[in-house]
Design a protein around this motif. Structure first.
Motif, PDB file in Angstrom:
ATOM      1  N   GLN A 152       0.833  -1.201   0.000  1.00 24.44           N
ATOM      2  CA  GLN A 152       0.000   0.000   0.000  1.00 24.44           C
ATOM      3  C   GLN A 152       0.869   1.252   0.000  1.00 24.44           C
ATOM      4  OE1 GLN A 152      -3.396   0.431  -0.406  1.00 24.44           O
ATOM      5  NE2 GLN A 152      -2.684   2.545  -0.600  1.00 24.44           N
ATOM      6  N   ARG A 153       1.945   1.226   0.775  1.00 26.27           N
ATOM      7  CA  ARG A 153       2.850   2.372   0.789  1.00 26.27           C
ATOM      8  C   ARG A 153       3.545   2.530  -0.562  1.00 26.27           C
ATOM      9  NH1 ARG A 153       5.503   1.240   6.779  1.00 26.27           N
ATOM     10  NH2 ARG A 153       3.671   1.877   7.990  1.00 26.27           N
ATOM     11  N   LEU A 164       3.548   5.738  -2.959  1.00 26.10           N
ATOM     12  CA  LEU A 164       4.797   6.268  -3.501  1.00 26.10           C
ATOM     13  C   LEU A 164       4.698   6.490  -5.014  1.00 26.10           C
ATOM     14  CD1 LEU A 164       8.369   4.878  -2.754  1.00 26.10           C
ATOM     15  CD2 LEU A 164       7.672   5.469  -5.055  1.00 26.10           C
ATOM     16  N   CYS A 165       4.126   5.500  -5.710  1.00 29.72           N
ATOM     17  CA  CYS A 165       4.064   5.564  -7.173  1.00 29.72           C
ATOM     18  C   CYS A 165       3.128   6.664  -7.672  1.00 29.72           C
ATOM     19  CB  CYS A 165       3.633   4.217  -7.738  1.00 29.72           C
ATOM     20  SG  CYS A 165       4.823   2.888  -7.453  1.00 29.72           S
ATOM     21  N   GLY A 211      16.289  10.522 -16.535  1.00 28.89           N
ATOM     22  CA  GLY A 211      16.616   9.808 -17.758  1.00 28.89           C
ATOM     23  C   GLY A 211      16.794   8.316 -17.545  1.00 28.89           C
ATOM     24  N   ILE A 212      16.001   7.745 -16.660  1.00 22.12           N
ATOM     25  CA  ILE A 212      16.055   6.300 -16.408  1.00 22.12           C
ATOM     26  C   ILE A 212      14.685   5.682 -16.697  1.00 22.12           C
ATOM     27  CG2 ILE A 212      17.833   6.569 -14.641  1.00 22.12           C
ATOM     28  CD1 ILE A 212      15.683   6.218 -12.505  1.00 22.12           C
ATOM     29  N   HIS A 213      14.620   4.369 -16.616  1.00 21.07           N
ATOM     30  CA  HIS A 213      13.359   3.655 -16.836  1.00 21.07           C
ATOM     31  C   HIS A 213      13.034   2.865 -15.577  1.00 21.07           C
ATOM     32  CE1 HIS A 213      10.028   1.963 -18.907  1.00 21.07           C
ATOM     33  NE2 HIS A 213      10.530   0.731 -18.980  1.00 21.07           N
ATOM     34  N   ILE A 214      11.791   2.950 -15.104  1.00 24.30           N
ATOM     35  CA  ILE A 214      11.373   2.260 -13.883  1.00 24.30           C
ATOM     36  C   ILE A 214      10.244   1.288 -14.222  1.00 24.30           C
ATOM     37  CG2 ILE A 214      10.503   2.505 -11.526  1.00 24.30           C
ATOM     38  CD1 ILE A 214      11.586   5.343 -11.499  1.00 24.30           C
ATOM     39  N   ILE A 215      10.433   0.021 -13.879  1.00 27.73           N
ATOM     40  CA  ILE A 215       9.431  -1.015 -14.127  1.00 27.73           C
ATOM     41  C   ILE A 215       8.868  -1.464 -12.786  1.00 27.73           C
ATOM     42  CG2 ILE A 215       8.989  -3.304 -15.090  1.00 27.73           C
ATOM     43  CD1 ILE A 215      11.399  -2.857 -16.927  1.00 27.73           C
ATOM     44  N   ARG A 216       7.554  -1.417 -12.670  1.00 25.33           N
ATOM     45  CA  ARG A 216       6.888  -1.841 -11.434  1.00 25.33           C
ATOM     46  C   ARG A 216       6.373  -3.261 -11.589  1.00 25.33           C
ATOM     47  NH1 ARG A 216       1.466   1.141  -9.078  1.00 25.33           N
ATOM     48  NH2 ARG A 216       0.989  -0.338  -7.418  1.00 25.33           N
ATOM     49  N   GLN A 217       6.773  -4.117 -10.649  1.00 27.61           N
ATOM     50  CA  GLN A 217       6.356  -5.519 -10.664  1.00 27.61           C
ATOM     51  C   GLN A 217       6.007  -5.938  -9.248  1.00 27.61           C
ATOM     52  OE1 GLN A 217      10.043  -7.025 -12.391  1.00 27.61           O
ATOM     53  NE2 GLN A 217       8.985  -7.500 -14.306  1.00 27.61           N
ATOM     54  N   GLY A 218       4.715  -6.085  -8.989  1.00 28.36           N
ATOM     55  CA  GLY A 218       4.298  -6.483  -7.646  1.00 28.36           C
ATOM     56  C   GLY A 218       4.739  -5.478  -6.609  1.00 28.36           C
ATOM     57  N   ASN A 219       5.492  -5.957  -5.601  1.00 24.72           N
ATOM     58  CA  ASN A 219       5.961  -5.068  -4.544  1.00 24.72           C
ATOM     59  C   ASN A 219       7.419  -4.650  -4.760  1.00 24.72           C
ATOM     60  OD1 ASN A 219       7.120  -7.578  -4.022  1.00 24.72           O
ATOM     61  ND2 ASN A 219       7.155  -7.226  -1.798  1.00 24.72           N
ATOM     62  N   SER A 220       7.854  -4.611  -6.018  1.00 28.59           N
ATOM     63  CA  SER A 220       9.229  -4.216  -6.313  1.00 28.59           C
ATOM     64  C   SER A 220       9.270  -3.245  -7.490  1.00 28.59           C
ATOM     65  CB  SER A 220      10.093  -5.441  -6.621  1.00 28.59           C
ATOM     66  OG  SER A 220       9.703  -6.019  -7.853  1.00 28.59           O
ATOM     67  N   TYR A 260       9.655   6.601  -0.017  1.00 31.36           N
ATOM     68  CA  TYR A 260       9.005   5.487   0.692  1.00 31.36           C
ATOM     69  C   TYR A 260       9.016   5.751   2.200  1.00 31.36           C
ATOM     70  CZ  TYR A 260       7.837   0.702   2.081  1.00 31.36           C
ATOM     71  OH  TYR A 260       7.233  -0.413   2.630  1.00 31.36           O
ATOM     72  N   GLU A 261      10.138   6.283   2.699  1.00 34.28           N
ATOM     73  CA  GLU A 261      10.212   6.636   4.117  1.00 34.28           C
ATOM     74  C   GLU A 261       9.202   7.727   4.458  1.00 34.28           C
ATOM     75  OE1 GLU A 261      13.437   8.299   7.429  1.00 34.28           O
ATOM     76  OE2 GLU A 261      14.064   7.872   5.377  1.00 34.28           O
ATOM     77  N   SER A 262       9.022   8.669   3.535  1.00 33.84           N
ATOM     78  CA  SER A 262       8.065   9.758   3.763  1.00 33.84           C
ATOM     79  C   SER A 262       6.644   9.229   3.905  1.00 33.84           C
ATOM     80  CB  SER A 262       8.145  10.776   2.615  1.00 33.84           C
ATOM     81  OG  SER A 262       9.373  11.453   2.605  1.00 33.84           O
ATOM     82  N   VAL A 263       6.218   8.368   2.970  1.00 33.08           N
ATOM     83  CA  VAL A 263       4.856   7.826   3.043  1.00 33.08           C
ATOM     84  C   VAL A 263       4.706   6.910   4.257  1.00 33.08           C
ATOM     85  CG1 VAL A 263       4.452   8.051   0.567  1.00 33.08           C
ATOM     86  CG2 VAL A 263       5.363   5.908   1.447  1.00 33.08           C
ATOM     87  N   SER A 264       5.804   6.289   4.692  1.00 34.23           N
ATOM     88  CA  SER A 264       5.753   5.438   5.884  1.00 34.23           C
ATOM     89  C   SER A 264       5.466   6.255   7.134  1.00 34.23           C
ATOM     90  CB  SER A 264       7.076   4.678   6.056  1.00 34.23           C
ATOM     91  OG  SER A 264       7.318   3.821   4.957  1.00 34.23           O
TER      92      SER A 264
END
Length: 325
Positions: free
Chosen positions: A18-19, A23-24, A39-48, A69-73
């Protein structure tokens, strides 16, 4: 033979799905912002999340995502400002280490933070950390630096937190209305309507920390007062958190007058940018003089911020550097 650029992949696992969703952002808008900025590529897969790109940018992306992630935590919401500040923080840290390899990678996010009714505020750079620490520990603090470095924002956050915890009875905020001069009398409306446009940045900062309606209520009860610097003359301000904004536009006499308004139980924050002085040519800034003569007084601290501490859009930092050069 052609040389294929190296592409690094880094995978980050998150324990709370959920966090990670928070974040996303909606439709991964936060991830898209980070991708476009670095200038990078981010792939979301499950909890990673998998980060693909050049190693330096991947490391900056990694720092950015872990900080968010720490902020939303801690229950903080990620808006555009928070996102831009976090990306800028990681870029600034990376540039500092590259320019001075001997400097350790010590985190400035050491738990120092200010909690207000609307949000939690934490420093985003080493200079901001020192400035915030001074605001919490010194009687009079000067924050000197360019626009966007958090000078006024952090001082207002500390003032609001101090009022909420009843460390002070009221907040007094002042600005010199240099741009208006004698022309105030020609502006339409009563005195409040004449001066409010010059005070608007202070109202904007307050709205970030206090719920709707609370500011008006506090102003009506005089727990918060926002006025031109000229209105401070002849007063003694006790048990108050007093802020002077745009202090580079004070004269020598105005600065002396303001500093001597301080009564028992009060604290002061004076902010300004000595590269943006609007005083008539040949007239010395009270902020410049104060920096030259007050540095050795116990209980007074001077915090210097630079373009590296700008937490607005990244291009603002580049603009400031270009003008300085």
């Amino acid at each position: 033979m052609s040389i294929v650029p190296s592409v690094t992949e880094k995978r980050i696992e998150f324990s709370d799905n959920q966090r990670l969703i928070d974040l996303c952002g909606v439709c991964d808008e936060n991830l898209n912002k980070i991708e476009n900025s670095l200038g990078i590529h981010i792939i979301r897969q499950g909890n990673s999340l998998s980060l693909l790109g050049d190693p330096p940018e991947i490391e900056i992306g990694n720092q950015t995502l872990l900080h968010l992630y720490e902020s939303v935590s801690h229950g903080r919401s990620i808006n555009e400002t928070e996102l831009n500040q976090t990306i800028q923080m990681a870029l600034s840290k990376d540039r500092t280490v590259k320019s001075n390899p001997k400097e350790s990678r010590t985190e400035f996010n050491t738990g120092l933070e200010i909690r207000t009714r609307k949000k939690v505020v934490a420093p985003k750079s080493h200079a901001q950390h020192e400035y915030l620490d001074n605001l919490l520990s010194k009687k009079i603090v000067f924050g000197i630096g360019p626009a966007g470095t958090g000078k006024t924002y952090l001082s207002v956050a500390v003032a609001v937190a101090s009022l909420s915890s009843k460390e002070v009875d009221r907040i007094v905020m002042a600005r010199p209305a240099v741009e208006a001069g004698e022309r105030l009398g020609f502006l339409p409306g009563d005195m409040k309507e004449k001066i409010d446009p010059y005070m608007q940045p202070l109202y904007d900062a307050l709205h970030d920390f206090l719920p709707p309606g609370t500011i008006e209520k506090h102003i009506a009860s005089r727990k918060i007062e926002i006025a031109p610097l000229a209105f401070m003359r002849g007063r003694t301000l006790s048990n108050a958190f007093i802020i002077l904004d745009e202090a580079q536009n004070t004269t020598r006499m105005q600065m002396r007058m303001f500093l001597t308004r301080m009564g028992i139980g009060s604290r002061m924050a004076i902010t300004g940018d000595i590269t943006q002085i609007d005083l008539p040519k040949g007239q010395e800034s009270g902020l410049v003089e104060a920096r030259n003569i007050l540095g050795r007084i116990k209980g007074i601290a001077f915090s210097e911020l630079t373009a590296r501490d700008v937490m607005r859009n990244r291009i603002v930092s580049e603009i400031i550097k270009a003008y300085n050069e």
